[in-house]
Design a protein around this motif. Structure first.
Motif, mmCIF file in Angstrom:
data_model
loop_
_atom_site.group_PDB
_atom_site.id
_atom_site.type_symbol
_atom_site.label_atom_id
_atom_site.label_comp_id
_atom_site.label_asym_id
_atom_site.label_seq_id
_atom_site.Cartn_x
_atom_site.Cartn_y
_atom_site.Cartn_z
ATOM 1 N N ALA A 30 -66.898 10.432 -96.445
ATOM 2 C CA ALA A 30 -65.910 9.803 -95.560
ATOM 3 C C ALA A 30 -66.045 8.285 -95.587
ATOM 4 O O ALA A 30 -65.041 7.559 -95.610
ATOM 5 N N CYS A 31 -67.275 7.793 -95.595
ATOM 6 C CA CYS A 31 -67.491 6.342 -95.630
ATOM 7 C C CYS A 31 -66.998 5.740 -96.941
ATOM 8 O O CYS A 31 -66.472 4.621 -96.968
ATOM 9 N N ARG A 32 -67.158 6.488 -98.031
ATOM 10 C CA ARG A 32 -66.744 5.979 -99.339
ATOM 11 C C ARG A 32 -65.227 5.967 -99.477
ATOM 12 O O ARG A 32 -64.643 5.021 -100.012
ATOM 13 N N VAL A 33 -64.582 7.024 -98.981
ATOM 14 C CA VAL A 33 -63.133 7.144 -99.146
ATOM 15 C C VAL A 33 -62.376 6.264 -98.161
ATOM 16 O O VAL A 33 -61.326 5.703 -98.480
ATOM 17 N N PHE A 34 -62.926 6.109 -96.948
ATOM 18 C CA PHE A 34 -62.262 5.334 -95.903
ATOM 19 C C PHE A 34 -63.150 4.154 -95.510
ATOM 20 O O PHE A 34 -64.147 4.339 -94.790
ATOM 21 N N PRO A 35 -62.838 2.941 -95.979
ATOM 22 C CA PRO A 35 -63.690 1.772 -95.707
ATOM 23 C C PRO A 35 -63.924 1.509 -94.223
ATOM 24 O O PRO A 35 -64.949 0.963 -93.844
ATOM 25 N N GLY A 36 -62.994 1.905 -93.355
ATOM 26 C CA GLY A 36 -63.167 1.656 -91.929
ATOM 27 C C GLY A 36 -64.085 2.650 -91.245
ATOM 28 O O GLY A 36 -64.415 2.488 -90.066
ATOM 29 N N VAL A 37 -64.506 3.691 -91.959
ATOM 30 C CA VAL A 37 -65.394 4.719 -91.393
ATOM 31 C C VAL A 37 -66.829 4.418 -91.787
ATOM 32 O O VAL A 37 -67.108 4.122 -92.951
#
Length: 324
Positions: A30-37
């Motif tokens: 999730a952190c890799r796919v969504f920079p805001g996460v």
């Protein structure tokens, strides 16, 4: 910028290796796919931890954190492990779980990890689940817990419990959805499905079709819930879902983890449990309202899935507030 949420995964003796690594895989993706996460996942060794357990091979690992590193975690995950039903869990682990709940952290357990969470007393008066092989034992050992025999993901307040080999994946995606929304959780889930075929496009199309079919099962699930008093057959369920009996069985397994008739039985039991808690309807009336052919059939299945009788279950939940 606010501090990133901390996910503490307790490394308990005999925990399956994939239960320890799945949180890092899900939240890291999730952190890799969504920079805001952003998340920090900590693998925290509980007292006595030496190696992982089945279903995979045992691995000797050294978690980078101790149990004390869970003291400021926003969520604490308890994996299935070893033989938590054999005796009282570590006092340090129970203290860590109670402290997490007291400060408002979320606490989740997978499979036999529910026994450890139950031993803390935090699940008393709440709904919870565990692996289907152990639901009767959980209900018998902890009668103040409303054990769900369906073995799906159960959320009750800040607590989440799940069953199955991939229950840890379900729990992590549920936590992610709570934090960042269903779209982020859904995209993360899809990202974790990596096609191995050279023809990746056709594989992705198959995945998309399966997801669409599973999502389209909701009307049939609602129809079953509204017709529990009737004798429901597999052909009837397939006809409502507008597919074949083999097709509806495949979709039910993908969407619920059980066959259509298993789902019907568990839904009937769940409704019977609700009626026992919230009404004064006699057992005979509840059997008819939930589609069991006789009170004896209800008692048989009820004891098999909960470890107790309808009458004893009602007596144990007599303090539950009845609706006006």
């Amino acid at each position: 910028m606010p501090d990133m949420p901390v996910i503490a995964v307790l490394a308990l003796e005999g925990a399956p290796g994939h239960h320890l690594t799945t949180p890092g895989l899900v939240f890291g993706t999730a952190c890799r796919v969504f920079p805001g996460v952003s998340y920090e996942v900590r693998l925290c060794a509980a007292p006595g931890f030496r190696s992982t357990g089945g279903p995979g091979p045992a691995l000797v690992i050294r978690p980078p954190h101790s149990l004390e590193s869970a003291e400021d975690a926003d969520a604490v995950l308890v994996p299935g492990h070893g033989a938590p039903r054999a005796g009282q869990p570590s006092g340090a682990v129970l203290a860590a779980l109670r402290a997490a709940a007291a400060r408002g952290a979320r606490v989740a357990a997978v499979g036999t990890g529910t026994f450890t969470l139950a031993a803390s007393g935090l699940l008393d008066g709440r709904r919870a689940t565990t692996g289907w092989r152990h639901v009767e034992e959980l209900a018998a050992r902890y009668p103040h817990i409303d054990v769900d025999p369906a073995g799906t993901v159960i959320e009750d307040g800040p607590f989440c419990t799940a069953a199955g080999v991939f229950g840890g994946l379900d729990v992590c995606l549920r936590l992610l959805a709570r934090d960042s929304g269903r779209r982020v959780a859904g995209e993360t889930s899809r990202e974790l499905i990596t096609p191995l075929d050279a023809d990746a496009d056709s594989v992705q199309m198959a995945i998309d079709r399966e997801v669409a079919e599973s999502a389209g099962l909701e009307p049939t699930l609602e129809w079953i819930g509204a017709h529990l008093h009737l004798p429901l057959t597999l052909p009837q369920i397939a006809a409502h879902a507008r597919t074949s009996t083999s097709g509806v069985t495949r979709r039910f397994r993908a969407h619920t983890g059980c066959t259509p008739l298993q789902y019907v039985l568990r839904t009937r039991l769940h409704e019977a449990m609700r009626l026992l808690r919230e009404t004064d309807t006699p057992v005979e009336g509840i059997a008819g309202a939930t589609g069991f052919p006789s009170p004896a059939a209800l008692r048989h299945h009820f004891r098999r899935f909960t470890g107790t009788t309808p009458r004893a279950y009602r007596r144990a939940h007599a303090s539950t507030a009845r609706p006006l």
